[in-house]
Design a protein around this motif. Structure first.
Motif, mmCIF file in Angstrom:
data_model
loop_
_atom_site.group_PDB
_atom_site.id
_atom_site.type_symbol
_atom_site.label_atom_id
_atom_site.label_comp_id
_atom_site.label_asym_id
_atom_site.label_seq_id
_atom_site.Cartn_x
_atom_site.Cartn_y
_atom_site.Cartn_z
ATOM 1 N N ASP A 66 0.802 -1.216 0.000
ATOM 2 C CA ASP A 66 0.000 0.000 0.000
ATOM 3 C C ASP A 66 0.839 1.271 0.000
ATOM 4 O OD1 ASP A 66 -2.606 1.048 -0.045
ATOM 5 O OD2 ASP A 66 -2.507 1.568 2.072
ATOM 6 N N TRP A 67 2.161 1.156 -0.140
ATOM 7 C CA TRP A 67 3.017 2.338 -0.071
ATOM 8 C C TRP A 67 3.444 2.850 -1.435
ATOM 9 C CZ3 TRP A 67 6.810 1.150 4.574
ATOM 10 C CH2 TRP A 67 6.039 1.089 5.746
ATOM 11 N N ALA A 68 3.615 1.962 -2.398
ATOM 12 C CA ALA A 68 4.016 2.353 -3.748
ATOM 13 C C ALA A 68 3.650 1.218 -4.683
ATOM 14 C CB ALA A 68 5.514 2.648 -3.814
ATOM 15 N N PHE A 69 3.544 1.539 -5.971
ATOM 16 C CA PHE A 69 3.332 0.496 -6.966
ATOM 17 C C PHE A 69 4.705 0.072 -7.475
ATOM 18 C CE2 PHE A 69 2.630 -0.852 -11.404
ATOM 19 C CZ PHE A 69 1.811 -1.937 -11.148
ATOM 20 N N CYS A 70 5.028 -1.205 -7.297
ATOM 21 C CA CYS A 70 6.375 -1.701 -7.609
ATOM 22 C C CYS A 70 6.338 -2.693 -8.753
ATOM 23 C CB CYS A 70 6.993 -2.371 -6.379
ATOM 24 S SG CYS A 70 7.260 -1.251 -4.992
ATOM 25 N N GLU A 71 7.306 -2.576 -9.627
ATOM 26 C CA GLU A 71 7.550 -3.563 -10.682
ATOM 27 C C GLU A 71 9.007 -4.005 -10.561
ATOM 28 O OE1 GLU A 71 5.597 -2.120 -14.579
ATOM 29 O OE2 GLU A 71 5.823 -0.327 -13.341
ATOM 30 N N PHE A 72 9.309 -5.138 -11.204
ATOM 31 C CA PHE A 72 10.630 -5.735 -11.013
ATOM 32 C C PHE A 72 11.159 -6.269 -12.337
ATOM 33 C CE2 PHE A 72 8.109 -5.979 -7.218
ATOM 34 C CZ PHE A 72 8.958 -5.527 -6.228
ATOM 35 N N LEU A 73 12.441 -6.007 -12.581
ATOM 36 C CA LEU A 73 13.112 -6.502 -13.777
ATOM 37 C C LEU A 73 14.006 -7.675 -13.396
ATOM 38 C CD1 LEU A 73 14.074 -3.055 -15.292
ATOM 39 C CD2 LEU A 73 12.625 -4.749 -16.414
ATOM 40 N N PRO A 74 13.682 -8.896 -13.825
ATOM 41 C CA PRO A 74 14.538 -10.045 -13.493
ATOM 42 C C PRO A 74 15.966 -9.835 -13.995
ATOM 43 C CG PRO A 74 12.420 -10.774 -14.388
ATOM 44 C CD PRO A 74 12.488 -9.294 -14.600
ATOM 45 N N CYS A 75 16.939 -10.068 -13.131
ATOM 46 C CA CYS A 75 18.333 -9.778 -13.477
ATOM 47 C C CYS A 75 18.920 -10.768 -14.465
ATOM 48 C CB CYS A 75 19.192 -9.747 -12.200
ATOM 49 S SG CYS A 75 18.889 -8.282 -11.193
ATOM 50 N N LEU A 76 18.413 -11.993 -14.503
ATOM 51 C CA LEU A 76 18.998 -13.012 -15.368
ATOM 52 C C LEU A 76 18.177 -13.235 -16.626
ATOM 53 C CD1 LEU A 76 20.092 -15.634 -12.681
ATOM 54 C CD2 LEU A 76 21.461 -13.855 -13.770
ATOM 55 N N ALA A 77 17.290 -12.303 -16.948
ATOM 56 C CA ALA A 77 16.448 -12.455 -18.128
ATOM 57 C C ALA A 77 17.188 -11.942 -19.371
ATOM 58 C CB ALA A 77 15.132 -11.711 -17.933
ATOM 59 N N ASN A 78 16.470 -11.859 -20.505
ATOM 60 C CA ASN A 78 17.057 -11.376 -21.745
ATOM 61 C C ASN A 78 17.400 -9.888 -21.626
ATOM 62 O OD1 ASN A 78 16.708 -13.893 -22.940
ATOM 63 N ND2 ASN A 78 14.593 -13.417 -23.503
ATOM 64 N N LYS A 79 17.940 -9.318 -22.710
ATOM 65 C CA LYS A 79 18.368 -7.928 -22.660
ATOM 66 C C LYS A 79 17.211 -6.979 -22.381
ATOM 67 C CE LYS A 79 22.491 -8.357 -25.559
ATOM 68 N NZ LYS A 79 23.186 -7.882 -26.778
ATOM 69 N N GLU A 80 16.029 -7.283 -22.847
ATOM 70 C CA GLU A 80 14.865 -6.432 -22.595
ATOM 71 C C GLU A 80 13.783 -7.272 -21.918
ATOM 72 O OE1 GLU A 80 13.535 -4.387 -26.027
ATOM 73 O OE2 GLU A 80 15.474 -3.438 -26.425
ATOM 74 N N PRO A 81 13.954 -7.573 -20.631
ATOM 75 C CA PRO A 81 12.972 -8.411 -19.946
ATOM 76 C C PRO A 81 11.690 -7.629 -19.670
ATOM 77 C CG PRO A 81 14.575 -7.580 -18.387
ATOM 78 C CD PRO A 81 15.023 -7.125 -19.733
ATOM 79 N N ARG A 82 10.597 -8.349 -19.552
ATOM 80 C CA ARG A 82 9.360 -7.683 -19.145
ATOM 81 C C ARG A 82 9.353 -7.560 -17.626
ATOM 82 N NH1 ARG A 82 5.104 -10.255 -16.787
ATOM 83 N NH2 ARG A 82 5.335 -12.500 -16.427
ATOM 84 N N THR A 83 8.720 -6.529 -17.156
ATOM 85 C CA THR A 83 8.624 -6.352 -15.713
ATOM 86 C C THR A 83 7.614 -7.339 -15.143
ATOM 87 O OG1 THR A 83 6.967 -4.618 -16.050
ATOM 88 C CG2 THR A 83 9.262 -3.922 -15.744
#
Length: 559
Positions: A354-371
């Motif tokens: 409830d404090w912020a809307f967070c998204e995450f980029l996987p570190c071991l994914a392809n060069k342009e990973p989806r969040t």
């Protein structure tokens, strides 16, 4: 006549007792109200964790100004990784047109610069708090949870004027951890706002020393606590004299107007001055607990990442026997998580939906990973953080990498691992700050008697012509205790260790496209001056990017 004198004396005694008792009574009443609110919000946090997607949608809708009514309509959107964190299938309508449209409208924005920990002190009206009107303010929620957690773990930690604050906040007061209850603090707010960092920390130390019955020592940064205790080691005779006389000496960086305000708060205390002299004469091992024998915990609001270097050093020397509690996780200028486990040695932060809307980029994914979203995280994996915390400021890359260490209910618990801006790279080899620190510490074990105080790195591109006609390389500036000089063989050990720990670096070194690392020793106090030159209280940068800071540290080299 004697009766009249006795009556007058009694009246004065009663007046003094009432004057002392009224602030303490008011403190207890407000503390009780705040703790009830904190317990209420903790129950609410448990409820929010039962459906992360719905909680995140509501938060995003508030940030977008679209309300929360759509949260209950929902079209099913299953998270690929939801099963591993025991989340039940839930519904997601992040926008009327869908989450994909939100991503298209708001592409990822560049990483934010490091922000000063803490926020300007907000105005808090108690009646609004008791009515529950402040429930949507993360700063208030975080501080209420902090008071609830701290009071439960350390029952005497919330006493009247039982906390000392060590934090430089030039220009404006910054909120301490327990800002809704200012009567916790024995430190005058004006002491931390003077232009000079060194003067501010020394003033706060003096007022902390006046209060023998401290229960909590709070610092904004672990480095601030370390520099304050260095000032204690070097200036304790003068501090003892000021305590004994109740007189504040003139000092550089302290405006006369502020000095006059603080002087009015001092009274002579010869007994405390004598105690300070006696304890400092004995040495500084465990000095904190000897000076404040009732101290229960050291609170450091920013102590993760390479700030842990200072915490570990303090735990081994000045602060022996005391637990360190880092209550908050902040990034991109927003409060994102809370540490509900104050007695654990390594801080874990619960990301509050409830404090912020967070998204995450996987570190071991392809060069342009989806969040991925909050309920799609996997334990043990690392992710780059993307934050939407303020209206109009959408999808900022925080520039931090987090590791998921577990789950509480469905909420992920994370540990900050590194800052992306602090990665060393002169040929694309990419050495993260936390791994470089590990290599450096392993190297120091091969230097008998050496103890690391601080360090920074520089890529040779910042050096310009001063680097000479050589291949791109790193230069490292160290402050050590126990060694005054290093042989060429000792200096090479760090470069050798990096080659062993990073095969890509070794390959470039073998080809000659990266030159040998250069190591410099700097004089004591250099890093304290460097932190003041940063201009605001931010976590210590490990890779310098500014020429002004480089010139300052170069001017401190002794070997």
């Amino acid at each position: 006549m004697l009766l009249a004198v006795a009556v007058a004396v009694a009246a004065v005694a009663v007046a003094v007792a009432v004057a002392v008792a009224v602030p303490a009574l008011r403190h207890r009443l407000i503390r009780s109200a705040l703790l009830r609110s904190g317990a209420r919000y903790r129950r609410r946090l448990e409820a929010l964790g039962s459906d992360l997607r719905l909680s995140q949608e509501r938060r995003l809708r508030r940030l977008l100004g679209t309300g929360t009514a759509g949260g209950e309509r929902g079209a099913a959107a299953q998270g690929a990784g939801r099963g591993r964190c025991h989340a039940r299938p839930s519904q997601l309508v992040l926008l009327p047109a869908g989450y994909e449209e939100f991503q298209e409208r708001h592409p990822l924005r560049q990483p934010c610069r490091d922000e000063a920990p803490g926020d300007p002190v907000p105005r808090l009206r108690l009646w609004a708090l008791l009515a529950g009107c402040g429930d949507t303010d993360p700063r208030l929620q975080g501080s209420l949870l902090y008071l609830d957690v701290l009071g439960a773990a350390f029952p005497r930690a919330l006493v009247h004027r039982g906390t000392a604050l060590l934090h430089w906040s030039p220009g404006c007061p910054r909120a301490p951890a327990g800002w809704p209850l200012p009567s916790l603090y024995c430190t005058p707010a004006a002491a931390g706002t003077v232009p000079s960092r060194a003067a501010a920390l020394r003033l706060q130390l003096l007022f902390a020393l006046r209060q023998r019955a401290l229960h909590v020592l709070e610092a904004g940064l672990a480095a601030e606590l370390q520099d304050t205790l260095v000032a204690l080691r070097t200036e304790w005779p003068r501090l003892a004299q000021e305590l004994a006389l109740g007189r504040l000496s003139p000092q550089p960086g302290l405006p006369e107007e502020v000095r006059g305000q603080l002087q009015a708060l001092l009274t002579p205390d010869a007994a405390r001055a004598a105690e300070l002299r006696a304890e400092c004469t004995r040495g500084f091992e465990g000095i904190v607990l000897r000076l404040w024998p009732q101290l229960e915990v050291v609170v450091v609001r920013t102590a993760h990442g390479t700030e842990r270097l200072y915490c570990d050093s303090l735990c081994q020397a000045d602060c022996q026997g005391l637990p360190f509690y880092c209550p908050f996780y902040q990034a991109a200028g927003a409060l994102l998580g809370i540490n509900l486990w104050p007695v654990e040695p390594v801080p874990r932060f619960l990301l509050c939906p409830d404090w912020a809307f967070c998204e995450f980029l996987p570190c071991l994914a392809n060069k342009e990973p989806r969040t991925v979203l909050l309920d799609e995280l996997w334990e043990g994996r690392e992710y780059g953080l993307v934050v939407t915390a303020q209206p109009g400021e959408y999808r900022y890359r925080a520039g931090e990498v987090l590791k998921v260490t577990g789950f509480h209910k469905q909420c992920p618990m994370v540990e900050p691992v590194r800052r992306e801006s602090q990665t060393l790279s002169v040929r694309g080899e990419s050495i993260p700050e936390e791994q470089f620190c590990q290599s450096l510490c392993r190297t120091l074990r091969m230097w008998p008697g050496a103890r690391l105080i601080d360090y920074v790195c520089v890529e040779s591109s910042l050096l310009g012509d001063s680097s000479g006609p050589c291949a791109p390389h790193y230069e490292v500036f160290l402050e050590l205790q126990g060694l005054r000089d290093l042989s060429e063989g000792q200096r090479y050990k760090l470069d050798q260790r990096l080659q062993e720990d990073f095969p890509v670096y070794k390959s470039f070194r073998f080809k000659g496209s990266i030159g040998p690392l250069r190591l410099h020793l700097v004089r004591p106090g250099s890093f304290s001056r460097l932190r003041e030159a940063l201009g605001s209280p931010v976590p210590m940068p490990r890779v310098l990017r500014e020429e002004q800071l480089l010139r300052l540290i170069q001017g401190s080299v002794i070997s």
